[in-house]
Design a protein around this motif. Structure first.
Motif, short mmCIF file in Angstrom:
data_model
loop_
_atom_site.label_atom_id
_atom_site.label_comp_id
_atom_site.label_asym_id
_atom_site.label_seq_id
_atom_site.Cartn_x
_atom_site.Cartn_y
_atom_site.Cartn_z
N TRP A 6 0.84 -1.20 0.00
CA TRP A 6 0.00 0.00 0.00
C TRP A 6 0.87 1.25 0.00
CZ3 TRP A 6 -4.99 -0.52 3.41
CH2 TRP A 6 -5.66 -1.69 3.04
N ARG A 7 0.43 2.28 -0.67
CA ARG A 7 1.16 3.53 -0.73
C ARG A 7 0.21 4.70 -0.47
NH1 ARG A 7 4.38 0.27 -0.45
NH2 ARG A 7 6.24 -0.13 -1.74
N VAL A 8 0.70 5.72 0.18
CA VAL A 8 -0.09 6.93 0.41
C VAL A 8 -0.16 7.72 -0.89
CG1 VAL A 8 -0.25 9.11 1.65
CG2 VAL A 8 0.53 7.06 2.85
#
Length: 209
Positions: A6-8
């Protein structure tokens, strides 16, 4: 839950002035100087009832235990708002600044709007009166938690966030009812989106793959 991939993609900083819990409800002061959160459930069971997707809702198995989230970035004309008297502000909102209803009903109880059919005490276009889903004053089936943001003198307002089981009965229904409210000339939605918040734990990952 495995979140290593997951990435912001987007973020915004927000604060909750006078953040506190009263009667089981999380309260804070918004940029218009009013206390928010009185309409939320006072218990975790109440939060679950409004916000968490149950197994019998005809949703995919991986969605059970999750929630639909809506975020709106709402720019507020605070200088314009502050030119109005507190009395006028309270009539626009439909509550006192501390959360009490205009007819004297305590903040944690429901007012009897049927006794004020012409809006002499609480105007018919007041924010809270428009937001009510029916004449029985049942609260909207969603849970909100908002934050104030400030990005310069010309860009400040509210990060509105709410969670619900069903979007069209929660956020979307409230938005339709708020059309024509007196507060609309002080607000401008400049961003946001619809999101799904998965349930906690690895069970969600297994069901979704």
């Amino acid at each position: 839950m495995h979140t290593s991939q997951w990435r912001v993609r987007w973020r915004i900083e927000g604060v909750r002035p006078e953040n506190r819990t009263e009667g089981g409800r999380g309260l804070a002061r918004n940029p218009f100087h009013f206390t928010e959160g009185h309409g939320n459930p006072a218990s975790s069971a109440g939060v679950t009832e409004r916000a968490v997707i149950p197994a019998d809702q005809d949703e995919p198995s991986w969605a059970v235990g999750g929630s639909y989230q809506v975020i709106r970035i709402i720019r507020l004309a605070t200088d314009f708002w502050d030119r109005d008297s507190i009395h006028e502000q309270e009539r626009i909102i439909g509550r006192r600044r501390d959360g009490r209803w205009l007819d004297g009903t305590p903040s944690d109880e429901q007012p009897v709007f049927a006794a004020d059919p012409h809006g002499k005490t609480t105007p018919l276009d007041a924010h809270v009166r428009r937001a009510a889903p029916d004449r029985r004053r049942l609260p909207p089936p969603m849970v909100r938690r908002s934050y104030n943001y400030h990005q310069g003198t010309e860009d400040q307002g509210l990060i509105f966030s709410c969670f619900q089981r069903v979007l069209d009965k929660g956020f979307e229904a409230v938005q339709h009812r708020l059309q024509g409210e007196a507060m609309s000339k002080y607000t401008l939605t400049v961003g946001g989106g619809y999101f799904f918040v998965p349930p906690p734990g690895d069970a969600w990952l297994a069901a979704a793959t």
